[in-house]
Scaffold this motif. Structure first.
Motif, PDB file in Angstrom:
ATOM      1  N   TRP A   4       4.033   4.755  36.651  1.00 26.42           N
ATOM      2  CA  TRP A   4       5.223   4.905  35.814  1.00 26.42           C
ATOM      3  C   TRP A   4       5.742   6.328  35.885  1.00 26.42           C
ATOM      4  CZ3 TRP A   4       2.221   2.306  31.281  1.00 26.42           C
ATOM      5  CH2 TRP A   4       2.149   0.927  31.527  1.00 26.42           C
ATOM      6  N   GLN A   5       4.805   7.295  35.827  1.00 24.01           N
ATOM      7  CA  GLN A   5       5.217   8.698  35.868  1.00 24.01           C
ATOM      8  C   GLN A   5       5.942   9.027  37.165  1.00 24.01           C
ATOM      9  OE1 GLN A   5       1.732  10.994  35.114  1.00 24.01           O
ATOM     10  NE2 GLN A   5       1.962  10.903  32.892  1.00 24.01           N
ATOM     11  N   SER A   6       5.385   8.530  38.305  1.00 26.25           N
ATOM     12  CA  SER A   6       6.016   8.909  39.564  1.00 26.25           C
ATOM     13  C   SER A   6       7.343   8.176  39.732  1.00 26.25           C
ATOM     14  CB  SER A   6       5.075   8.668  40.750  1.00 26.25           C
ATOM     15  OG  SER A   6       5.059   7.313  41.096  1.00 26.25           O
ATOM     16  N   GLU A   7       7.441   6.935  39.179  1.00 25.28           N
ATOM     17  CA  GLU A   7       8.724   6.224  39.231  1.00 25.28           C
ATOM     18  C   GLU A   7       9.760   6.924  38.365  1.00 25.28           C
ATOM     19  OE1 GLU A   7       7.795   2.186  38.184  1.00 25.28           O
ATOM     20  OE2 GLU A   7       6.639   1.922  40.033  1.00 25.28           O
ATOM     21  N   GLY A  62      19.734  13.791  39.695  1.00 24.55           N
ATOM     22  CA  GLY A  62      19.981  15.216  39.827  1.00 24.55           C
ATOM     23  C   GLY A  62      19.365  16.035  38.705  1.00 24.55           C
ATOM     24  N   GLN A  63      18.378  15.465  38.008  1.00 17.12           N
ATOM     25  CA  GLN A  63      17.741  16.213  36.923  1.00 17.12           C
ATOM     26  C   GLN A  63      16.392  16.738  37.377  1.00 17.12           C
ATOM     27  OE1 GLN A  63      17.576  14.211  33.186  1.00 17.12           O
ATOM     28  NE2 GLN A  63      19.409  13.028  33.633  1.00 17.12           N
ATOM     29  N   HIS A  64      15.941  17.784  36.664  1.00 14.11           N
ATOM     30  CA  HIS A  64      14.613  18.301  36.951  1.00 14.11           C
ATOM     31  C   HIS A  64      13.603  17.573  36.082  1.00 14.11           C
ATOM     32  CE1 HIS A  64      13.345  21.162  39.792  1.00 14.11           C
ATOM     33  NE2 HIS A  64      14.438  21.901  39.700  1.00 14.11           N
ATOM     34  N   ALA A  94      10.875  10.031  40.101  1.00  8.85           N
ATOM     35  CA  ALA A  94      11.789   9.730  41.219  1.00  8.85           C
ATOM     36  C   ALA A  94      13.171   9.372  40.689  1.00  8.85           C
ATOM     37  CB  ALA A  94      11.225   8.581  42.056  1.00  8.85           C
ATOM     38  N   TRP A  95      13.215   8.640  39.586  1.00  5.95           N
ATOM     39  CA  TRP A  95      14.507   8.236  39.024  1.00  5.95           C
ATOM     40  C   TRP A  95      15.273   9.448  38.515  1.00  5.95           C
ATOM     41  CZ3 TRP A  95      16.948   8.317  34.206  1.00  5.95           C
ATOM     42  CH2 TRP A  95      18.130   7.554  34.134  1.00  5.95           C
ATOM     43  N   GLU A 129       4.066  18.629  35.095  1.00  4.81           N
ATOM     44  CA  GLU A 129       3.394  19.002  36.342  1.00  4.81           C
ATOM     45  C   GLU A 129       4.053  18.241  37.490  1.00  4.81           C
ATOM     46  OE1 GLU A 129      -0.178  16.256  35.257  1.00  4.81           O
ATOM     47  OE2 GLU A 129       1.821  16.313  34.395  1.00  4.81           O
ATOM     48  N   ALA A 130       4.207  18.889  38.629  1.00  6.68           N
ATOM     49  CA  ALA A 130       5.005  18.325  39.716  1.00  6.68           C
ATOM     50  C   ALA A 130       4.333  17.109  40.341  1.00  6.68           C
ATOM     51  CB  ALA A 130       5.251  19.385  40.778  1.00  6.68           C
TER      52      ALA A 130
END
Ligand SMILES: [Zn+2]
Length: 292
Positions: free
Chosen positions: A42-45, A54-56, A48-49, A60-61
């Motif tokens: 969920w976090q990586s989705e 265009g948001q940061h 990605a969304w 943690e990356a």
């Protein structure tokens, strides 16, 4: 070997018990890791969304290292001590270590040996009931899925699709040759299981404005319907409500009134599904006889 297993019940039960302890050990890994794997997805989705917008994302990356059912190896959550083979023997290691990490002495959750012991006992009941048959093999898979789902739901109030959906399909497949019920009853069971709880959910929400259960519960009920046929669904609801009421009253007596604690419905459905697997026909038969 196969003849020996079929003709010697105590040998079959012993082998089942020992093998199921190992399965219980694996179920512990699934129970602990699957919710973490889902959360990472969920976090990586979500990240990605946000990036497509265009948001940061912030936070943690990247989460470090792969994480799945095999990697990394199990360790003490307190000190990181790698669990050695001798410390990984189902139930026995917990007793020898007296429930503590051998390196730092932190308490190990009794949930580990409990899941292992429960898996062994329930699996032996299944084999005792079905004997050395294909039905026993399929019923074991059904039982192990119910155990994992019940404990994950207790811990996280989630019923992962990664378990419910494949096991639902498997129920439809094993009933093509009519292992537990005929194919038509299995398909109707899956549909009726999902729809009935979906309707109850929306009626309850319209009436009270609260959400009594989640979509995972519908899928779990559909799964039970696919495996055992629509005929058992009323019994499963009745049994899970009975068990739920008994446990609910016990909790209120033990902890005092605390109605805001969400009590997941999944474990009761799973317990009722298991009872229906072994004794559903007998209970329904006895009930119908009493009516006549
Ligand atoms: Zn430790």
């Amino acid at each position: 070997m196969i003849d020996l297993m079929a003709s010697t019940p105590w040998l079959l039960l012993t082998v089942t018990g020992l093998f199921s302890l190992l399965i219980g050990s694996f179920l512990n890994v699934v129970i602990h890791r699957l919710p973490i794997i889902m959360e990472r997805q969920w976090q990586s989705e979500a990240r990605a969304w946000l990036q497509t917008q265009g948001q940061h994302p912030g936070g943690e990356a990247e989460v470090a290292g792969p994480y799945n059912l095999v990697v990394p190896r199990s360790g003490c959550p307190h000190c990181g001590h790698r669990i050695k083979a001798l410390e990984n023997i189902p139930v026995l290691s917990y007793l020898f270590l007296r429930g503590r990490c051998s390196a730092c002495g932190a308490r190990i959750s009794p949930q580990y040996p409990l899941v292992e012991a429960a898996t062994a006992v329930l699996s032996m009941l299944v084999v005792w009931h079905f004997g050395f048959t294909w039905a026993a093999g399929a019923a074991l898979l059904f039982t192990w899925a119910l155990i994992a789902l019940a404990v994950i739901d207790l811990r996280t109030t989630l019923l992962p699709d990664m378990i419910t959906l494949p096991v639902l399909w498997l129920g439809l497949i094993v009933n093509l040759p009519g292992l537990f019920t005929d194919a038509t009853s299995s398909v109707i069971g899956a549909i009726a299981g999902y729809l009935s709880l979906w309707l109850v959910y929306h009626a309850f929400r319209l009436l009270t404005g609260k959400e009594g259960m989640g979509y995972g519960d519908f899928k779990l009920f559909a799964l039970i319907g696919a495996w055992l046929g629509w005929q058992v669904l009323p019994l499963v609801i009745l049994l899970s409500s009975l068990v739920g009421a008994v446990v609910g009253i016990a909790l209120i007596l033990a902890r005092g009134r605390d109605r805001d604690i969400p009590i997941p419905f999944g474990p009761y459905l799973a317990a009722a599904g298991f009872i229906a697997l072994l004794w559903g026909d007998a209970i329904i038969g006895a009930y119908l006889q009493a009516l006549v």
